[in-house]
Write a protein that holds these residues in place. Structure first.
Motif, PDB file in Angstrom:
ATOM      1  N   LEU A  39       0.828  -1.200   0.000  1.00 37.58           N
ATOM      2  CA  LEU A  39       0.000   0.000   0.000  1.00 37.58           C
ATOM      3  C   LEU A  39       0.863   1.252   0.000  1.00 37.58           C
ATOM      4  N   ARG A  40       0.453   2.216  -0.797  1.00 36.27           N
ATOM      5  CA  ARG A  40       1.129   3.511  -0.810  1.00 36.27           C
ATOM      6  C   ARG A  40       0.062   4.587  -1.033  1.00 36.27           C
ATOM      7  N   GLU A  41       0.236   5.715  -0.390  1.00 37.69           N
ATOM      8  CA  GLU A  41      -0.760   6.780  -0.487  1.00 37.69           C
ATOM      9  C   GLU A  41      -0.831   7.326  -1.911  1.00 37.69           C
ATOM     10  N   PRO A  42      -2.027   7.747  -2.344  1.00 34.01           N
ATOM     11  CA  PRO A  42      -3.301   7.739  -1.622  1.00 34.01           C
ATOM     12  C   PRO A  42      -3.907   6.333  -1.551  1.00 34.01           C
ATOM     13  N   ILE A  43      -4.489   6.041  -0.393  1.00 27.17           N
ATOM     14  CA  ILE A  43      -5.091   4.739  -0.127  1.00 27.17           C
ATOM     15  C   ILE A  43      -6.595   4.929   0.046  1.00 27.17           C
ATOM     16  N   LEU A  62      -8.513  -2.368   2.076  1.00 29.45           N
ATOM     17  CA  LEU A  62      -7.735  -1.207   1.640  1.00 29.45           C
ATOM     18  C   LEU A  62      -7.098  -1.475   0.283  1.00 29.45           C
ATOM     19  N   TYR A  63      -7.019  -0.425  -0.539  1.00 29.87           N
ATOM     20  CA  TYR A  63      -6.449  -0.531  -1.884  1.00 29.87           C
ATOM     21  C   TYR A  63      -5.649   0.728  -2.196  1.00 29.87           C
ATOM     22  N   ASN A  64      -4.706   0.595  -3.103  1.00 28.73           N
ATOM     23  CA  ASN A  64      -4.064   1.780  -3.664  1.00 28.73           C
ATOM     24  C   ASN A  64      -5.083   2.457  -4.572  1.00 28.73           C
ATOM     25  N   ARG A  65      -5.230   3.754  -4.425  1.00 29.72           N
ATOM     26  CA  ARG A  65      -6.236   4.473  -5.218  1.00 29.72           C
ATOM     27  C   ARG A  65      -5.983   4.310  -6.713  1.00 29.72           C
ATOM     28  N   GLU A  66      -4.734   4.359  -7.117  1.00 29.54           N
ATOM     29  CA  GLU A  66      -4.405   4.240  -8.538  1.00 29.54           C
ATOM     30  C   GLU A  66      -4.861   2.890  -9.101  1.00 29.54           C
ATOM     31  N   ALA A 104       9.392  -0.151  11.343  1.00 25.70           N
ATOM     32  CA  ALA A 104       8.191   0.380  11.999  1.00 25.70           C
ATOM     33  C   ALA A 104       7.072   0.483  10.974  1.00 25.70           C
ATOM     34  N   ALA A 105       5.839   0.339  11.440  1.00 23.79           N
ATOM     35  CA  ALA A 105       4.680   0.454  10.544  1.00 23.79           C
ATOM     36  C   ALA A 105       4.628   1.866   9.976  1.00 23.79           C
ATOM     37  N   PRO A 106       4.206   2.014   8.721  1.00 23.63           N
ATOM     38  CA  PRO A 106       4.193   3.351   8.114  1.00 23.63           C
ATOM     39  C   PRO A 106       3.160   4.303   8.700  1.00 23.63           C
ATOM     40  N   PHE A 107       2.089   3.750   9.319  1.00 25.74           N
ATOM     41  CA  PHE A 107       1.008   4.602   9.826  1.00 25.74           C
ATOM     42  C   PHE A 107       0.723   4.294  11.292  1.00 25.74           C
ATOM     43  N   VAL A 108       0.214   5.303  11.998  1.00 30.42           N
ATOM     44  CA  VAL A 108      -0.135   5.159  13.412  1.00 30.42           C
ATOM     45  C   VAL A 108      -1.508   5.763  13.668  1.00 30.42           C
TER      46      VAL A 108
END
Length: 199
Positions: free
Chosen positions: A2-6, A14-18, A76-80
């Motif tokens: 996964l990479r933003e935008p998600i 969850l999905y990659n928007r693209e 470390a996890a990319p998001f918190v």
């Protein structure tokens, strides 16, 4: 990965928007039947919401449970969670709100049980707007699918209730850009010729 935008769908996946846009444009068949089947319940942009995730201040740095960093440690996890600062690494349940897309840990919402507004952006929400991220319980998934169907039905109801707007008739103009008297009066072609000679 996964990479933003998600984006998230109504059942918490969850999905990659693209990648999702490619799927919706009909080009997702190239990823195989499994990929298309996994997204079969998504037919348009109204079936997904762009998520507002909080980046981990630790970034991708590796660290051990004790907090010291070592070469063999997992990154470390990319998001918190923006409230508890717990990492979004799959070990703790996380949720997002369908109304605003804010993502936080389930613990953060449980600590504010009477909250009627998002703890991150303060946008109002209801219990039906809370979507758990990647739920594994079959009953929870079934309940989320029911909510998705209800949202789709509500959209169809609104679409059916909208009155169709009639196109305005075009006005006839003469060479100077002024409306012809006959056209303004709604006269026929013969009467229009007579009106032009009189003017």
């Amino acid at each position: 990965p996964l990479r933003e935008p998600i984006v998230g769908d109504g059942i918490g996946r969850l999905y990659n928007r693209e990648a999702m846009l490619v799927h919706l444009l009909g080009k997702g068949a190239a990823s195989g039947a499994d990929g298309v089947a996994a997204c079969a319940h998504i037919s348009g942009l109204k079936d997904i919401v762009t998520l507002s995730l909080t980046r981990n201040p630790a970034g991708g740095k590796a660290r051990s449970e004790a907090g010291s960093r070592a070469p063999g440690d997992k990154p470390a996890a990319p998001f918190v969670c923006p409230i508890t600062m717990k990492e979004m690494n799959g070990s703790l349940p996380f949720e997002f709100l369908w109304t605003c897309g804010c993502v936080f840990s389930a613990q953060a919402r449980r600590e504010m049980p009477d909250a009627a507004a998002c703890p991150v952006c303060a946008k109002p929400f209801g219990a039906q707007d809370v979507v758990p991220v990647n739920p594994l319980d079959a009953e929870v998934v079934a309940s989320l699918r029911t909510r998705m169907a209800a949202r789709a039905a509500e959209r169809e109801k609104k679409r059916a209730g909208k009155p169709k707007t009639k196109a305005k008739p075009k006005r006839k103009h003469d060479s100077d850009g002024q409306p012809e008297p006959a056209a303004a009066a709604g006269l026929g072609e013969k009467q229009a010729k007579v009106a032009r000679t009189r003017v």
